[in-house]
Design an enzyme around this catalytic site. Structure first.
Site, PDB file in Angstrom:
ATOM      1  N   SER A 142     -49.648  37.626 -77.764  1.00  0.00           N
ATOM      2  CA  SER A 142     -48.410  37.467 -79.321  1.00  0.00           C
ATOM      3  C   SER A 142     -48.549  38.642 -80.325  1.00  0.00           C
ATOM      4  O   SER A 142     -48.116  39.082 -80.028  1.00  0.00           O
ATOM      5  CB  SER A 142     -49.414  36.121 -79.343  1.00  0.00           C
ATOM      6  N   HIS A 195     -50.843  37.039 -85.629  1.00  0.00           N
ATOM      7  CA  HIS A 195     -49.296  38.183 -85.146  1.00  0.00           C
ATOM      8  C   HIS A 195     -48.680  38.808 -86.816  1.00  0.00           C
ATOM      9  O   HIS A 195     -48.325  39.730 -86.225  1.00  0.00           O
ATOM     10  CB  HIS A 195     -48.860  36.307 -85.739  1.00  0.00           C
TER      11      HIS A 195
END
Length: 541
Positions: free
Chosen positions: A135, A183
């Site tokens: 991610s 992230h």
């Protein structure tokens, strides 16, 4: 006319087409690694931490000091089926668009550089948390696409990308298990990487490249400042120990101690490994060293005291426990431990107030009450001991030690029916040989005579046959005593020999042997109490 059949070469062509796209090739690689993890017995829905580490998850103690390659390998490790499905879907959808913008080579650079930036941000923000997944790199792709489209872009793609970022950041804040640092780090890394790689003036590209370098190196360095530098080596040592490789485990623990002699963790790990492998001398040395560095470390102190006791260095164990208790007098665990050490040293009068204090501090487990009762018995206070055992039995009606001692107190008081009733209610909690013993002694005490007492224990019942053989001659008894190397063991031999002689009708020898059992002065043994009971029944004292 269309060909209705798939030719053998069509599958190969389709696979070649998929692999010619870098994003789709990355998806295939991720899925293959996930399948291999599953085939190696990792859970398909929730792999364990050890499995994740084995396959390259990002964990600061290892990544920052011993295994920096985890910054990259963690991009291919996923925490479960939903995790990899969502990540691969996003990569499959957005990856080709980013590749179209930058080209294959630059796309691959963006993916891995932003993934590394995400991994560095993760270890900097949460050095004690294991992380894994693509991610961070995927956020990097999104960041690079935003950089490519530019600040003034009004395309639908630009709006979708911004919405994606906002939604996922908010979701990450709301959900505690989401690695938002990775992230955001990946997003920033991807944006800076995109700014550095897209066409334009060097005055824009060079600062972006410098900031990207600063982001990665700064995060990595900051993470190191938040970590115990010995943690990597000690974690590797622990993993080798869990795998059963003691030699390698101790080797890494010793290397950690040599490399970081002023830190407690290496010595604690070394002590724990030695302790669990029963090397009490090495354990003692390691815990001593840990306590030199941190005198308040409760785990090291507790295990040091136990290792001293196992080495037979009881007085030293008592001294260390009492010294530590002076520093933290209201520490409930240390108070209990000191009491147990005093009991081990037969210093029961000193143990009693500490056991009472342990209860006052909130630890009222049945075992604590039973230890208090035992200490009161040894100190010659049977009335208070009875109350303590009753408290233990309120909390655990089948508590074995309390049943033993409570029955003994009834017996010493001549309350034979109560003693037997207490034992009969044990419902299997008592060793059957003790139940037979109490029945026999109670029958004798009630005046049933030898015939009744002999019927309580049949020949062949558990200990009786062995003990009958034991006392056939003086030589056999001497041989048994030669193997009894403690007062408690000698008490057992003398008492059981007395019981056998008594049931054989040899009262004089039985009482002489009971005298010897009591003379061993091992009041913590139930056989000592039983021997005193025999003497009281037949002599009135």
């Amino acid at each position: 006319m269309n060909n209705m059949f798939v030719t053998p070469g069509s599958h190969a062509n389709r696979l070649k087409a998929i692999l010619s796209s870098a994003p789709h090739a990355l998806v295939v690689m991720n899925l293959l690694i996930y399948i291999l993890m599953f085939l190696s017995n990792a859970s398909v829905t929730a792999p364990l931490g050890g499995d994740l580490l084995d396959w390259g998850a990002n964990y600061a103690p290892l990544t920052l000091y011993r295994e920096p390659w985890r910054l990259v390998t963690s991009l291919f490790v996923h925490l479960g089926l939903i995790h990899i499905a969502f990540n691969m879907w996003i990569l499959w959808v957005y990856g080709p668009r980013c590749e179209l913008m930058y080209g294959r080579a630059k796309f691959i650079l963006i993916y891995f550089i932003s993934g590394v930036a995400a991994s560095c941000a993760s270890v900097a923000w949460s050095p004690d948390v294991m992380s894994a997944g693509a991610s961070g790199a995927i956020f990097g792709i999104v960041g690079a696409m935003i950089a490519y489209l530019g600040r003034g872009s009004k395309s639908s793609l630009s709006g979708a990308l911004v919405a994606f970022v906002i939604y996922n950041v908010i979701f990450g804040i709301a959900m505690p298990n989401i690695d938002n640092a990775a992230h955001i780090g990946g997003l920033a890394g991807g944006w800076l990487c995109g700014m550095a790689l897209k066409r334009g003036a060097l005055t824009r590209r060079v600062p972006a490249a410098l900031l990207l370098t600063l982001l990665i190196l700064g995060s990595y360095s900051y993470g190191r400042t938040r970590m115990d530098p010995s943690a990597g080596l000690t974690l590797i040592a622990s993993r080798h120990f869990q795998a059963g490789d003691i030699e390698k485990a101790l080797s890494f623990a010793r290397e950690a101690a040599r490399s970081y002699p002023d830190l407690t963790m290496p010595y604690l790990i070394m002590g724990d490994i030695a302790f669990k492998t029963n090397d009490m001398e090495l354990a003692r040395e390691a815990y001593e060293k840990a306590l030199e560095i941190d005198p308040t470390n409760e785990g090291a102190l507790r295990n040091l005291i136990v290792s001293l006791l196992r080495q037979g260095r009881t007085d030293e164990g008592v001294r260390r426990a009492l010294e530590a208790l002076e520093l933290t007098p209201d520490n409930v665990e240390l108070t209990e431990l000191t009491a147990l050490v005093l009991m081990e040293s037969a210093r029961f009068s000193e143990a009693i107030p500490l056991l009472r204090k342990t209860i006052e501090l909130g630890n009222s487990r049945p075992t604590i009450w039973a230890n208090l009762g035992s200490s009161l018995m040894q100190a010659g206070i049977p009335e208070e001991a009875a109350q303590a055992f009753d408290e233990a039995l309120k909390r655990a009606p089948l508590h074995e030690e309390s049943l033993f001692w409570r029955g003994a107190i009834h017996f010493l008081n001549g309350e034979y029916e109560q003693a037997l009733g207490r034992m009969e209610k044990s419902d299997g909690a008592l060793d059957p040989r003790y139940l037979y013993l109490w029945r026999t002694l109670a029958a004798i005490g009630k005046g049933g005579g030898m015939a009744v007492s002999s019927s309580a224990i049949k020949p062949g019942d558990l200990w009786l046959n062995t003990l009958a053989d034991l006392v056939k001659s003086k030589t056999d008894l001497s041989s048994a005593l030669a193997d009894a190397n403690t007062p408690g063991k000698r008490t057992e031999v003398y008492f059981y020999a007395a019981a056998v002689k008594l049931m054989a009708g040899d009262k004089k020898t039985a009482l002489s042997l009971a005298d010897r059992a009591v003379s061993q002065n091992a009041p913590q043994y139930i056989e000592y109490i039983a021997a005193k009971a025999l003497l009281k029944i037949h002599r009135g004292y």
